[in-house]
Write a protein that holds these residues in place. Structure first.
Motif, PDB file in Angstrom:
ATOM      1  N   ILE A   1      13.303  -3.047   6.217  1.00  0.00           N
ATOM      2  CA  ILE A   1      11.887  -2.808   5.978  1.00  0.00           C
ATOM      3  C   ILE A   1      11.619  -1.358   6.374  1.00  0.00           C
ATOM      4  O   ILE A   1      11.703  -1.006   7.555  1.00  0.00           O
ATOM      5  N   PHE A   2      11.352  -0.540   5.376  1.00  0.00           N
ATOM      6  CA  PHE A   2      11.110   0.881   5.592  1.00  0.00           C
ATOM      7  C   PHE A   2       9.613   1.138   5.647  1.00  0.00           C
ATOM      8  O   PHE A   2       8.868   0.674   4.779  1.00  0.00           O
ATOM      9  N   SER A   3       9.183   1.880   6.642  1.00  0.00           N
ATOM     10  CA  SER A   3       7.805   2.363   6.707  1.00  0.00           C
ATOM     11  C   SER A   3       7.854   3.797   7.205  1.00  0.00           C
ATOM     12  O   SER A   3       8.915   4.278   7.620  1.00  0.00           O
ATOM     13  N   LYS A   4       6.728   4.480   7.182  1.00  0.00           N
ATOM     14  CA  LYS A   4       6.737   5.871   7.634  1.00  0.00           C
ATOM     15  C   LYS A   4       6.946   5.981   9.143  1.00  0.00           C
ATOM     16  O   LYS A   4       7.308   7.035   9.640  1.00  0.00           O
ATOM     17  N   ASP A   5       6.778   4.882   9.877  1.00  0.00           N
ATOM     18  CA  ASP A   5       6.949   4.898  11.327  1.00  0.00           C
ATOM     19  C   ASP A   5       8.348   4.516  11.786  1.00  0.00           C
ATOM     20  O   ASP A   5       8.839   5.045  12.783  1.00  0.00           O
TER      21      ASP A   5
ATOM     22  N   ARG B   1      12.556   7.162  -1.515  1.00  0.00           N
ATOM     23  CA  ARG B   1      12.587   8.632  -1.410  1.00  0.00           C
ATOM     24  C   ARG B   1      11.277   9.168  -0.836  1.00  0.00           C
ATOM     25  O   ARG B   1      11.287  10.073   0.007  1.00  0.00           O
ATOM     26  N   GLU B   2      10.157   8.621  -1.296  1.00  0.00           N
ATOM     27  CA  GLU B   2       8.850   9.070  -0.790  1.00  0.00           C
ATOM     28  C   GLU B   2       8.700   8.782   0.701  1.00  0.00           C
ATOM     29  O   GLU B   2       8.216   9.631   1.459  1.00  0.00           O
ATOM     30  N   ILE B   3       9.110   7.589   1.123  1.00  0.00           N
ATOM     31  CA  ILE B   3       9.017   7.229   2.544  1.00  0.00           C
ATOM     32  C   ILE B   3       9.892   8.158   3.379  1.00  0.00           C
ATOM     33  O   ILE B   3       9.473   8.652   4.425  1.00  0.00           O
ATOM     34  N   ILE B   4      11.112   8.407   2.913  1.00  0.00           N
ATOM     35  CA  ILE B   4      12.023   9.283   3.656  1.00  0.00           C
ATOM     36  C   ILE B   4      11.455  10.693   3.748  1.00  0.00           C
ATOM     37  O   ILE B   4      11.475  11.312   4.815  1.00  0.00           O
ATOM     38  N   LYS B   5      10.937  11.212   2.641  1.00  0.00           N
ATOM     39  CA  LYS B   5      10.372  12.569   2.652  1.00  0.00           C
ATOM     40  C   LYS B   5       9.187  12.679   3.599  1.00  0.00           C
ATOM     41  O   LYS B   5       9.003  13.702   4.253  1.00  0.00           O
ATOM     42  N   GLU B   6       8.413  11.630   3.697  1.00  0.00           N
ATOM     43  CA  GLU B   6       7.258  11.643   4.593  1.00  0.00           C
ATOM     44  C   GLU B   6       7.673  11.442   6.045  1.00  0.00           C
ATOM     45  O   GLU B   6       7.163  12.105   6.945  1.00  0.00           O
ATOM     46  N   ALA B   7       8.622  10.552   6.292  1.00  0.00           N
ATOM     47  CA  ALA B   7       8.988  10.190   7.670  1.00  0.00           C
ATOM     48  C   ALA B   7       9.972  11.180   8.296  1.00  0.00           C
ATOM     49  O   ALA B   7       9.937  11.398   9.502  1.00  0.00           O
TER      50      ALA B   7
ATOM     51  N   ASN C   1       0.805  -1.219   0.000  1.00  0.00           N
ATOM     52  CA  ASN C   1       0.000   0.000   0.000  1.00  0.00           C
ATOM     53  C   ASN C   1       0.842   1.276   0.000  1.00  0.00           C
ATOM     54  O   ASN C   1       0.493   2.259   0.620  1.00  0.00           O
ATOM     55  N   GLU C   2       1.958   1.263  -0.661  1.00  0.00           N
ATOM     56  CA  GLU C   2       2.829   2.422  -0.780  1.00  0.00           C
ATOM     57  C   GLU C   2       3.329   2.937   0.575  1.00  0.00           C
ATOM     58  O   GLU C   2       3.863   4.023   0.657  1.00  0.00           O
ATOM     59  N   THR C   3       3.147   2.192   1.662  1.00  0.00           N
ATOM     60  CA  THR C   3       3.581   2.671   2.970  1.00  0.00           C
ATOM     61  C   THR C   3       4.807   1.942   3.493  1.00  0.00           C
ATOM     62  O   THR C   3       5.394   2.380   4.462  1.00  0.00           O
ATOM     63  N   SER C   4       5.188   0.839   2.894  1.00  0.00           N
ATOM     64  CA  SER C   4       6.405   0.159   3.339  1.00  0.00           C
ATOM     65  C   SER C   4       7.167  -0.394   2.138  1.00  0.00           C
ATOM     66  O   SER C   4       6.601  -0.610   1.079  1.00  0.00           O
ATOM     67  N   LEU C   5       8.449  -0.605   2.364  1.00  0.00           N
ATOM     68  CA  LEU C   5       9.332  -1.113   1.322  1.00  0.00           C
ATOM     69  C   LEU C   5      10.316  -2.077   1.975  1.00  0.00           C
ATOM     70  O   LEU C   5      10.962  -1.736   2.965  1.00  0.00           O
ATOM     71  N   THR C   6      10.416  -3.264   1.431  1.00  0.00           N
ATOM     72  CA  THR C   6      11.365  -4.263   1.935  1.00  0.00           C
ATOM     73  C   THR C   6      12.487  -4.411   0.920  1.00  0.00           C
ATOM     74  O   THR C   6      12.240  -4.658  -0.257  1.00  0.00           O
TER      75      THR C   6
END
Length: 176
Positions: A104-108, A162-168, A5-10
């Motif tokens: 595992i990257f997520s916004k949290d 990049r999107e996750i980093i910009k948001e988090a 769902n565009e919120t995490s990346l493994t």
């Protein structure tokens, strides 16, 4: 790679010697001791060549009398890269570098999975997140960083990260 769902990346990250060496060279450049020693070596070289140019002696005699002034900077400029290389080789023996890491990257948070061990890090642990030509660097202080080499990612993964980093961590990120 797995994307939910565009919120995490493994990402399964495999390190090459050149990735770790590149990072260690950047650390060596930031070291005040290395900078002072390098400036000393440059000063000694300048002194040597100034003496060579202003001396009335033949070049072979000048070299014979002042060889120590030439050996000091040579040793300095050999020892710093040697030290960096030794550190790099030692790090490549550690399980994370030898076998790779799953991030595992997520916004949290970011979860690091090294097989038998797992660690969760909140985004506020990082003082700066930098994107270079070859990698992403997640700094926990001015020198120490987690590195994520770009050769492990495709364009879609790069964009998602990049999107996750910009948001988090928008205030700490320096992305391209």
């Amino acid at each position: 790679m797995k994307k939910d769902n565009e919120t995490s990346l493994t990402l399964d990250v495999k390190f090459k010697v050149k990735d770790v060496l590149r990072y260690n060279v950047s650390v060596a450049k930031k070291s005040k001791v290395n900078c002072i020693v390098s400036l000393f070596g440059i000063g000694v070289l300048i002194y040597f060549f100034y003496g060579l140019l202003t001396s009335g002696e033949r070049m072979d005699i000048f070299f014979a009398r002042h060889i120590v002034w030439l050996l000091v900077p040579i040793l300095i400029f050999m020892m710093i890269p040697w030290k960096v290389w030794k550190i790099t080789i030692a790090q490549m023996q550690q399980p994370a570098f030898a076998y790779g890491v799953q991030y595992i990257f997520s916004k949290d948070n970011i979860v690091l999975d090294i097989g038998e061990a797992s660690e969760e890090m909140k985004w506020d642990v990082f003082v700066k997140i930098l994107e270079t030509k070859n990698d992403f660097r997640f700094y926990v202080n001015t020198i120490s960083a987690q590195i994520i080499p770009k050769h492990n990612m495709n364009e879609e993964q790069l964009k998602t990260l990049r999107e996750i980093i910009k948001e988090a961590a928008p205030d700490r990120s320096q992305l391209k």
